[in-house]
Design a protein around this motif. Structure first.
Motif, PDB file in Angstrom:
ATOM      1  N   ARG A 185       0.811  -1.226   0.000  1.00 31.82           N
ATOM      2  CA  ARG A 185       0.000   0.000   0.000  1.00 31.82           C
ATOM      3  C   ARG A 185       0.843   1.273   0.000  1.00 31.82           C
ATOM      4  O   ARG A 185       0.357   2.334  -0.348  1.00 31.82           O
ATOM      5  CB  ARG A 185      -0.978  -0.030   1.172  1.00 31.82           C
ATOM      6  N   ARG A 186       2.088   1.140   0.411  1.00 30.07           N
ATOM      7  CA  ARG A 186       2.983   2.303   0.332  1.00 30.07           C
ATOM      8  C   ARG A 186       3.375   2.566  -1.124  1.00 30.07           C
ATOM      9  O   ARG A 186       3.763   3.669  -1.477  1.00 30.07           O
ATOM     10  CB  ARG A 186       4.244   2.062   1.179  1.00 30.07           C
ATOM     11  N   ALA A 187       3.263   1.516  -1.941  1.00 32.08           N
ATOM     12  CA  ALA A 187       3.768   1.615  -3.317  1.00 32.08           C
ATOM     13  C   ALA A 187       2.669   1.779  -4.362  1.00 32.08           C
ATOM     14  O   ALA A 187       2.967   1.864  -5.547  1.00 32.08           O
ATOM     15  CB  ALA A 187       4.595   0.370  -3.633  1.00 32.08           C
ATOM     16  N   ILE A 188       1.415   1.799  -3.909  1.00 31.40           N
ATOM     17  CA  ILE A 188       0.339   1.905  -4.906  1.00 31.40           C
ATOM     18  C   ILE A 188      -0.548   3.113  -4.626  1.00 31.40           C
ATOM     19  O   ILE A 188      -0.603   3.634  -3.513  1.00 31.40           O
ATOM     20  CB  ILE A 188      -0.548   0.637  -4.943  1.00 31.40           C
ATOM     21  N   GLY A 189      -1.246   3.534  -5.660  1.00 33.94           N
ATOM     22  CA  GLY A 189      -2.281   4.553  -5.510  1.00 33.94           C
ATOM     23  C   GLY A 189      -3.575   3.938  -5.995  1.00 33.94           C
ATOM     24  O   GLY A 189      -3.570   3.113  -6.921  1.00 33.94           O
ATOM     25  N   PHE A 246      -4.755  14.822   4.337  1.00 34.91           N
ATOM     26  CA  PHE A 246      -5.093  13.687   5.200  1.00 34.91           C
ATOM     27  C   PHE A 246      -4.653  12.358   4.582  1.00 34.91           C
ATOM     28  O   PHE A 246      -4.014  11.538   5.245  1.00 34.91           O
ATOM     29  CB  PHE A 246      -6.589  13.672   5.499  1.00 34.91           C
ATOM     30  N   PHE A 247      -4.987  12.140   3.313  1.00 33.98           N
ATOM     31  CA  PHE A 247      -4.620  10.852   2.706  1.00 33.98           C
ATOM     32  C   PHE A 247      -3.106  10.746   2.490  1.00 33.98           C
ATOM     33  O   PHE A 247      -2.544   9.670   2.566  1.00 33.98           O
ATOM     34  CB  PHE A 247      -5.411  10.617   1.417  1.00 33.98           C
ATOM     35  N   ALA A 248      -2.457  11.907   2.257  1.00 35.41           N
ATOM     36  CA  ALA A 248      -0.995  11.885   2.074  1.00 35.41           C
ATOM     37  C   ALA A 248      -0.287  11.582   3.393  1.00 35.41           C
ATOM     38  O   ALA A 248       0.778  10.958   3.410  1.00 35.41           O
ATOM     39  CB  ALA A 248      -0.529  13.223   1.523  1.00 35.41           C
ATOM     40  N   ALA A 266      -4.985   9.815  -5.000  1.00 36.45           N
ATOM     41  CA  ALA A 266      -4.375   8.539  -5.398  1.00 36.45           C
ATOM     42  C   ALA A 266      -2.913   8.701  -5.805  1.00 36.45           C
ATOM     43  O   ALA A 266      -2.144   7.759  -5.717  1.00 36.45           O
ATOM     44  CB  ALA A 266      -5.179   7.917  -6.540  1.00 36.45           C
ATOM     45  N   ILE A 267      -2.545   9.912  -6.248  1.00 34.08           N
ATOM     46  CA  ILE A 267      -1.188  10.071  -6.801  1.00 34.08           C
ATOM     47  C   ILE A 267      -0.272  10.932  -5.940  1.00 34.08           C
ATOM     48  O   ILE A 267       0.911  11.056  -6.250  1.00 34.08           O
ATOM     49  CB  ILE A 267      -1.229  10.654  -8.241  1.00 34.08           C
ATOM     50  N   LEU A 281      -0.514   2.544 -10.230  1.00 32.26           N
ATOM     51  CA  LEU A 281      -1.812   3.160  -9.945  1.00 32.26           C
ATOM     52  C   LEU A 281      -2.950   2.239 -10.369  1.00 32.26           C
ATOM     53  O   LEU A 281      -2.907   1.673 -11.470  1.00 32.26           O
ATOM     54  CB  LEU A 281      -1.958   4.447 -10.744  1.00 32.26           C
ATOM     55  N   PHE A 282      -3.953   2.113  -9.504  1.00 29.16           N
ATOM     56  CA  PHE A 282      -5.148   1.344  -9.845  1.00 29.16           C
ATOM     57  C   PHE A 282      -6.322   2.327  -9.876  1.00 29.16           C
ATOM     58  O   PHE A 282      -6.656   2.909  -8.840  1.00 29.16           O
ATOM     59  CB  PHE A 282      -5.407   0.256  -8.794  1.00 29.16           C
TER      60      PHE A 282
END
Lengths: 291, 248
Positions: free
Chosen positions: A78-82, A102-104, A149-150, A157-158
């Motif tokens: 999860r650290r490596a995906i968006g 917040f999400f960052a 997400a990014i 990225l998904f």
């Protein structure tokens, strides 16, 4: 085809009670590609994405994202995906900047404030960054969702139907964003059921009732469809029907001896939508025969 | 460890920013109990007689209000996180179960601290309670502890609800909890079979300590009940963390 593999899936199966959502999916996505997942509602696109991000438990099969198994190394993954879900899943009463921050913050980056500002700039929301989301249009909220997400610059990225419900102009700008992200070396898996936008993808998979029916470049998939070739010679025309016309056309022309008298060639290629629908129809026909 | 603390801080700070924007929730949590207490005062005045001492009842009633409203607000807010998909997005972004729950508790504790204080100040003002400062401090501590436990109970209940509507069937349970806790009917006057229900209710433990404090006892005089209250909270927190569903 020898690029580094970012996502690899083998024999992936998932059921919800009696419903088989995925029936043995095999997939390989190379780094830096935009990989489109095309299929009607209920085809299994979201299920596949949720298995890849470790939000759902698979019944069987092998999954690897950046060399990590989502079922075992979920937190490292999860650290490596968006991930951008179908619905925005954001806080309406918070601003774009507050949502993004917040999400960052989950990723504990030192350059967090800078990343937030750069990402807002990237999605073109710097001017509305402090407005609560309920004051923004649907398209702007989708852009905030993409930004979330990014923001931590993930290599993979998904994006689950990121352009559903937005106007064509914004859709095009989204695809420009995806192209820019891919040009930076990011791998993007994007699901959609909108035929017109899949031509932007490097590769495309057609998913129907949990089965992958075809995987190829959009152009090659298009060629598998029927084309009507009309050849005109001295005021007379003749029509030929052919699949994979780039290969068949020379053969047809050879029948004419490649003569100088040919003064017109028209090619009416099936649309990608027609191609996909015919692949799905063929799959359904085979299923009926099996039963 | 510092990453975990950072994420708990981020969670708490986000919830507090939302609370600051949400006047309805602040109203429900802070103003609504004060209005109810005013009407309790009107009711008890109407029932007043030479053998009726309202001060025995008003503190437990205040505690019940804290319990009920905190439970209600927390359960609904958390179910909202689930239905909007933000809970799922938090997990996928890298927030973990304990971090989400701790962040929420931390933020709502700020609200509950204020809520318990306002209720106690109003009770003292309306009913002219003649307690010592130490008694007030002890009563405040119990109400605050009950508020935190009610929050955790709200979190736990929200784990079993997919929609806000599914929280509704839990309201009668809170009302039953009020009856069997001894707040309305003394514990020893309740039918024996209901005692097992009393032990399940956090309000029972809070009420037992509060009754002793009202009589003028020391906080530690009923230490068994005093210890039971935070212990109840810890068990509830463990259950709440374990049942917070992360996977589909």
């Amino acid at each position: 085809m020898g690029g580094e593999v970012a996502v690899s899936v083998q024999g992936l199966k998932k059921s919800y009670g009696p419903i088989q959502a995925l029936r043995g999916v095999d997939l390989r996505i190379e780094s830096g590609q935009i990989f489109g997942l095309l299929g009607p509602n209920g085809a299994g696109k979201t299920t596949l994405i949720r298995l890849l991000i470790g939000s759902s438990k698979r019944d069987s099969g092998e999954v690897s994202v950046l060399g990590l198994d989502p079922a075992v190394e979920k937190w490292a993954l999860r650290r490596a995906i968006g991930y951008m879900p179908q619905e925005p899943a954001l806080y309406d009463d918070l601003s774009a900047r507050e949502n993004l921050t917040f999400f960052a913050q989950a990723h504990r980056r030192r350059d967090l404030a800078q990343r937030v500002e750069e990402t807002l700039e990237f999605v073109g929301l710097s001017g509305r960054a402090n407005d609560p989301l309920y004051k923004l249009s649907g398209g702007m909220v989708q852009r905030v969702s993409l930004a979330c997400a990014i923001v931590h610059q993930p290599p993979v990225l998904f994006l689950d139907e990121p352009t559903t419900g937005i106007d064509p102009k914004l859709r095009e700008s989204f695809w420009q964003h995806f192209r820019r992200l891919a040009s930076e070396g990011r791998t993007i898996l994007v699901s959609t059921h909108q035929m017109d936008e899949v031509m932007y993808c490097d590769r495309l998979a057609i998913l129907q009732e949990g089965e992958l029916l075809a995987v190829d470049t959009p152009r090659k998939l298009l060629w598998t469809g029927e084309a009507v070739i009309t050849i005109g010679r001295g005021g007379q025309t003749r029509e030929f029907e052919a699949h994979d016309y780039p290969r068949k056309l020379p053969e047809i022309l050879r029948q004419y001896g490649l003569e100088a008298g040919i003064d017109r060639i028209e090619i009416e290629q099936a649309t990608l939508e027609q191609v996909v629908l015919s692949i799905i129809a063929e799959h359904d026909r085979q299923k009926r025969e099996e039963n | 460890m510092s990453a975990t603390l950072g994420r708990i801080g981020a969670m708490a700070s986000r919830v507090l920013v939302q609370l600051r924007h949400d006047r309805r929730q602040i109203g429900l949590s802070l103003v609504f109990p004060l209005i109810i207490i005013y009407f309790i005062k009107v009711l008890l005045d109407a029932l007043a007689g030479p053998f009726f001492n309202p001060s025995v009842y008003v503190i437990p009633y205040g505690a019940f209000l804290v319990h009920f409203i905190t439970f209600l607000v927390t359960a609904i807010v958390l179910v909202g996180e689930r239905t909007q998909g933000t809970l799922d997005r938090m997990f996928i972004s890298g927030y973990r179960r304990l971090e989400i729950i701790s962040g929420y508790l931390l933020a709502y504790t700020v609200l509950s601290t204020l809520q318990s204080l306002l209720i106690l100040v109003e009770l003292n003002w309306l009913f002219s309670l003649e307690y010592s400062l130490a008694q007030f401090a002890a009563i405040y501590l119990i109400m605050w502890l009950l508020a935190v436990i009610s929050m955790i109970l709200g979190l736990l209940v929200s784990n079993f609800c997919r929609t806000v509507g599914q929280v509704l069937p839990f309201f009668p349970l809170i009302l039953i909890s009020m009856i069997v806790s001894g707040v309305i009917i003394p514990f020893d006057k309740l039918p024996d079979w209901t005692h097992v229900l009393s032990y399940i209710s956090p309000l029972f433990y809070a009420n037992e300590v509060l009754q002793e404090l009202i009589k003028g006892s020391n906080l530690l005089d009923n230490w068994v009940m005093l210890v039971s209250l935070p212990l109840y909270g810890v068990i509830l927190l463990m259950l709440s963390t374990l049942t917070l569903r992360e996977l589909d």
